[in-house]
Design an enzyme around this catalytic site. Structure first.
Site, PDB file in Angstrom:
ATOM      1  CE  LYS A 197      39.604  17.023 -21.661  1.00  0.00           C
ATOM      2  NZ  LYS A 197      38.760  17.020 -20.469  1.00  0.00           N
TER       3      LYS A 197
ATOM      4  CD  GLN B 162      39.425  17.481 -16.810  1.00  0.00           C
ATOM      5  OE1 GLN B 162      39.416  17.951 -17.941  1.00  0.00           O
ATOM      6  NE2 GLN B 162      39.328  16.182 -16.581  1.00  0.00           N
TER       7      GLN B 162
ATOM      8  CG  ASP C 126      32.687  17.040 -20.686  1.00  0.00           C
ATOM      9  OD1 ASP C 126      33.455  16.525 -21.523  1.00  0.00           O
ATOM     10  OD2 ASP C 126      33.062  17.441 -19.561  1.00  0.00           O
TER      11      ASP C 126
END
Ligand code: NAD
Length: 290
Positions: free
Chosen positions: A50, A94, A117
């Site tokens: 990422k 995460q 997200d």
């Protein structure tokens, strides 16, 4: 064969152009922060991937690594700081998190405007009720690949295998928003094969290698395989396997994503897309066409 790597490269190139376009007039580049708790090796690979992709499109990447034994309250304090930091336009924590930390408390604490997200309940609600939120990256990537393969989604029979909060449910909501006739199937469904055979669009997100066989697929269907299952080949070398038996499905499907090289690359590209959308909204810029 649907080339997810090429589609993701096109999306990243478009995002890079947008960052350049905004560059001369904007004092701040779009900023994406990633929080990692502990040293889970798979998470470290994702977080590095990422960060690399963020920098490549000209955005600012910020990483926050917290020790495995960090308290929930310390993590929530960091989230509050990121919510208030004007250089951070989007961030994510995460997953998975250590068992001590409640994932829902973490997601609930994220400012929905920065929730790249798309997991915050407000964004979930907006996806379902038709508002302008941030959409989870993997289903958004799947939808973009489907749109590339089909001229018209309205009225198509879409079957989603899997009902997780991060893939199956938002995927079904997105396809419904596109006027598909959507069926969600899962572990308690009767006769999975029969449902799949009706699908013009079949999205499979079960996490079971080779679950979907060639004779489950309607001839000409668009098949999107989200599954990422670790296996080994005949020589014992590590292998990434999808949820669809690719060799069988290739002969029947009209278009199909391979694993790897299908949905995976689109997920990270859509994370950057969400960061760009969040940046434009926070800075009062017109919504970008991406
Ligand atoms: P999950 O375990 O949270 O959910 C799986 C869903 O599939 C459940 O709803 C379950 O009911 C259903 N299911 C499982 N086995 C089934 C079976 N035998 N028959 C019918 N239904 C079954 O998983 P998830 O987070 O949704 O991920 C699914 C897969 O997608 C995993 O392999 C994961 O690694 C992969 N994934 C890939 C990406 C990507 O970027 N490519 C992103 C997220 C997840």
């Amino acid at each position: 064969m649907i080339d997810g790597r090429a589609a993701a490269a096109r999306l990243r190139a478009r995002l890079r152009d947008l960052v350049m376009e905004f560059g001369p007039t904007q004092d701040l580049a779009p900023g994406l922060a990633v929080v990692q708790v502990g040293d889970n090796p798979a998470s470290s690979v994702y977080v590095r991937g990422k960060a690399r992709a963020t920098v490549e499109v000209g955005m600012k990447s910020m990483e926050h690594k917290l020790p495995e034994d960090v308290s929930e309250s310390a993590l929530l304090a960091l989230i509050r700081r990121l919510n208030d930091d004007p250089a951070v336009h989007g961030f994510l924590v995460q997953l998975p998190l250590p068992a001590r930390i409640r994932p829902q408390a973490v997601v609930d604490a994220i400012d929905p405007a920065k929730d790249v997200d798309g997991f915050h309940p407000l964004n979930v609600g907006r996806l379902v009720s038709g508002g302008e939120g941030l959409v989870p990256c993997t289903p958004q990537g799947c939808l973009m690949l489907i749109r590339d393969s089909l001229d018209r989604l309205a009225g198509q029979e879409a079957v989603v295998l899997g009902r997780s909060n991060i893939v199956g449910k938002p995927m079904a909501a997105l396809l419904l928003r596109e006027d598909c006739t959507v069926t969600t199937i899962h572990t308690k469904s009767r006769d999975l094969a029969q449902h799949c055979r009706r699908a013009d669009i079949l999205v499979v997100a079960a996490g079971r290698a080779g679950l979907v066989r060639g004779d489950w697929i309607k001839p000409g269907a668009v098949v999107i395989d989200v599954g990422m299952n670790r296996g080994v080949d005949a020589d014992g070398k590590p292998l990434l396997l999808g949820d669809v038996d690719f060799d069988e499905a290739m002969d029947v499907a009209g278009a199909i994503t391979p694993v790897p090289g299908g949905v995976g690359p689109m997920t990270i590209a859509c994370l950057l897309r969400n960061t760009m959308i969040a940046y434009c909204r926070q800075r009062g810029l017109p919504a970008p066409e991406i």
